[in-house]
Design a protein around this motif. Sequence first.
Motif, mmCIF file in Angstrom:
data_model
loop_
_atom_site.group_PDB
_atom_site.id
_atom_site.type_symbol
_atom_site.label_atom_id
_atom_site.label_comp_id
_atom_site.label_asym_id
_atom_site.label_seq_id
_atom_site.Cartn_x
_atom_site.Cartn_y
_atom_site.Cartn_z
ATOM 1 N N ILE A 4 0.856 -1.182 0.000
ATOM 2 C CA ILE A 4 0.000 0.000 0.000
ATOM 3 C C ILE A 4 0.894 1.235 0.000
ATOM 4 C CG2 ILE A 4 -1.815 1.286 1.178
ATOM 5 C CD1 ILE A 4 -2.672 -1.392 2.478
ATOM 6 N N TYR A 5 0.905 1.941 -1.142
ATOM 7 C CA TYR A 5 1.663 3.187 -1.261
ATOM 8 C C TYR A 5 0.755 4.318 -0.793
ATOM 9 C CZ TYR A 5 5.010 0.442 -3.882
ATOM 10 O OH TYR A 5 5.931 -0.503 -4.237
ATOM 11 N N ASN A 6 1.289 5.199 0.047
ATOM 12 C CA ASN A 6 0.468 6.262 0.617
ATOM 13 C C ASN A 6 1.189 7.592 0.583
ATOM 14 O OD1 ASN A 6 1.575 6.838 3.626
ATOM 15 N ND2 ASN A 6 1.837 4.669 3.141
ATOM 16 N N LEU A 54 -8.876 2.854 -0.158
ATOM 17 C CA LEU A 54 -7.840 2.009 -0.757
ATOM 18 C C LEU A 54 -8.190 1.807 -2.229
ATOM 19 C CD1 LEU A 54 -7.401 -0.618 2.069
ATOM 20 C CD2 LEU A 54 -5.672 0.982 1.263
ATOM 21 N N ILE A 55 -7.272 2.192 -3.106
ATOM 22 C CA ILE A 55 -7.476 2.071 -4.547
ATOM 23 C C ILE A 55 -6.629 0.888 -5.036
ATOM 24 C CG2 ILE A 55 -7.302 3.225 -6.785
ATOM 25 C CD1 ILE A 55 -9.176 4.732 -4.916
ATOM 26 N N PHE A 56 -7.284 -0.120 -5.590
ATOM 27 C CA PHE A 56 -6.579 -1.297 -6.104
ATOM 28 C C PHE A 56 -6.023 -0.992 -7.492
ATOM 29 C CE2 PHE A 56 -6.750 -5.398 -8.449
ATOM 30 C CZ PHE A 56 -5.785 -6.079 -7.719
ATOM 31 N N THR A 68 -3.115 1.938 -3.377
ATOM 32 C CA THR A 68 -2.683 3.266 -2.945
ATOM 33 C C THR A 68 -3.768 3.847 -2.050
ATOM 34 O OG1 THR A 68 -3.666 4.364 -4.869
ATOM 35 C CG2 THR A 68 -1.349 3.716 -5.054
ATOM 36 N N ILE A 69 -3.360 4.839 -1.257
ATOM 37 C CA ILE A 69 -4.328 5.550 -0.423
ATOM 38 C C ILE A 69 -3.830 6.976 -0.195
ATOM 39 C CG2 ILE A 69 -3.312 4.800 1.787
ATOM 40 C CD1 ILE A 69 -6.237 4.605 2.850
ATOM 41 N N GLY A 70 -4.754 7.912 -0.264
ATOM 42 C CA GLY A 70 -4.470 9.300 0.091
ATOM 43 C C GLY A 70 -4.909 9.522 1.525
ATOM 44 N N ARG A 71 -3.987 9.982 2.357
ATOM 45 C CA ARG A 71 -4.278 10.090 3.792
ATOM 46 C C ARG A 71 -4.407 11.520 4.272
ATOM 47 N NH1 ARG A 71 0.800 11.360 4.799
ATOM 48 N NH2 ARG A 71 2.405 10.124 3.806
ATOM 49 N N LYS A 72 -4.315 12.499 3.349
ATOM 50 C CA LYS A 72 -4.319 13.905 3.728
ATOM 51 C C LYS A 72 -3.195 14.164 4.745
ATOM 52 C CE LYS A 72 -7.345 16.644 2.996
ATOM 53 N NZ LYS A 72 -7.452 17.775 2.140
ATOM 54 N N ARG A 73 -3.438 15.032 5.703
ATOM 55 C CA ARG A 73 -2.417 15.326 6.714
ATOM 56 C C ARG A 73 -2.477 14.349 7.878
ATOM 57 N NH1 ARG A 73 -4.012 20.705 5.450
ATOM 58 N NH2 ARG A 73 -2.322 21.780 4.397
ATOM 59 N N ASN A 74 -3.371 13.390 7.801
ATOM 60 C CA ASN A 74 -3.606 12.483 8.917
ATOM 61 C C ASN A 74 -2.463 11.476 9.063
ATOM 62 O OD1 ASN A 74 -4.536 10.734 10.843
ATOM 63 N ND2 ASN A 74 -6.615 10.691 10.045
ATOM 64 N N LYS A 75 -1.570 11.745 9.963
ATOM 65 C CA LYS A 75 -0.430 10.856 10.193
ATOM 66 C C LYS A 75 -0.826 9.616 10.991
ATOM 67 C CE LYS A 75 3.030 14.204 9.407
ATOM 68 N NZ LYS A 75 3.537 14.050 8.116
#
Length: 170
Positions: A4-6, A54-56, A68-75
Amino acid sequence: MIYIYNDYGGTHTTSMAAAYHLKQLPQSERKLTSEEIINIEYFNKLTKKDFGKLIFHGKDEDGNSVYTIGRKRNKLLVPALKELTLLLQNNFHFNEKIVFSNTSPTVPIVMSFGGFFSRGLKIDFIGVPLLIIGAKQCCDNIYRLVEHTKHIGHTSFNENVIILDNEMFK
C-alpha cells in the motif's frame, strides 16, 4: 503480500509508484516522458471523495496486490491501519503480510504546487504542467523507492506489518 503506497493526495506519486511496481512504466531510473506520466492510471484523477479509500491497482508478477491511499495530513491513518491488520491477524487468522510505503518524501515542491492548482483549485492549465515537471523531477526517486519497498517486503520475514517512512528518498 499486500503493498500500500500512501501520501497526502494518493493520486500523483502513489499512482507513479503503483505503476512502477506493476511494471507499467519503464523499469529504470530514466526520466519519464510527459505522455508516460499523463497515461498513468489515476494520475491526477482522484478527488476529495477518494481520500481514505484504498485504490486497487493490480497484482504484481508475484501475485501480490498493490494499492494506494491518500491520507491527507492524517499521520494516524497508517498506524491505525496497522493496528487493524494486527487485530485481524491475531483474531481472525488473516495471514497476509502488508507493507505500507510512504511516497511523500519523493514529492518536489513544484509537484505540491501543481497538485494544489489542479486538484485543489481546479486550474488544470497551471497545475498539470507543474505536475508533469514535478513527476519528471522525482520519477527516479520513486523508481528506487519502489525497488526498496519490494526488497523489504521480500526480506522482512519476521514482521507481518511493515511501515516504511522512506525519509532517505528526500
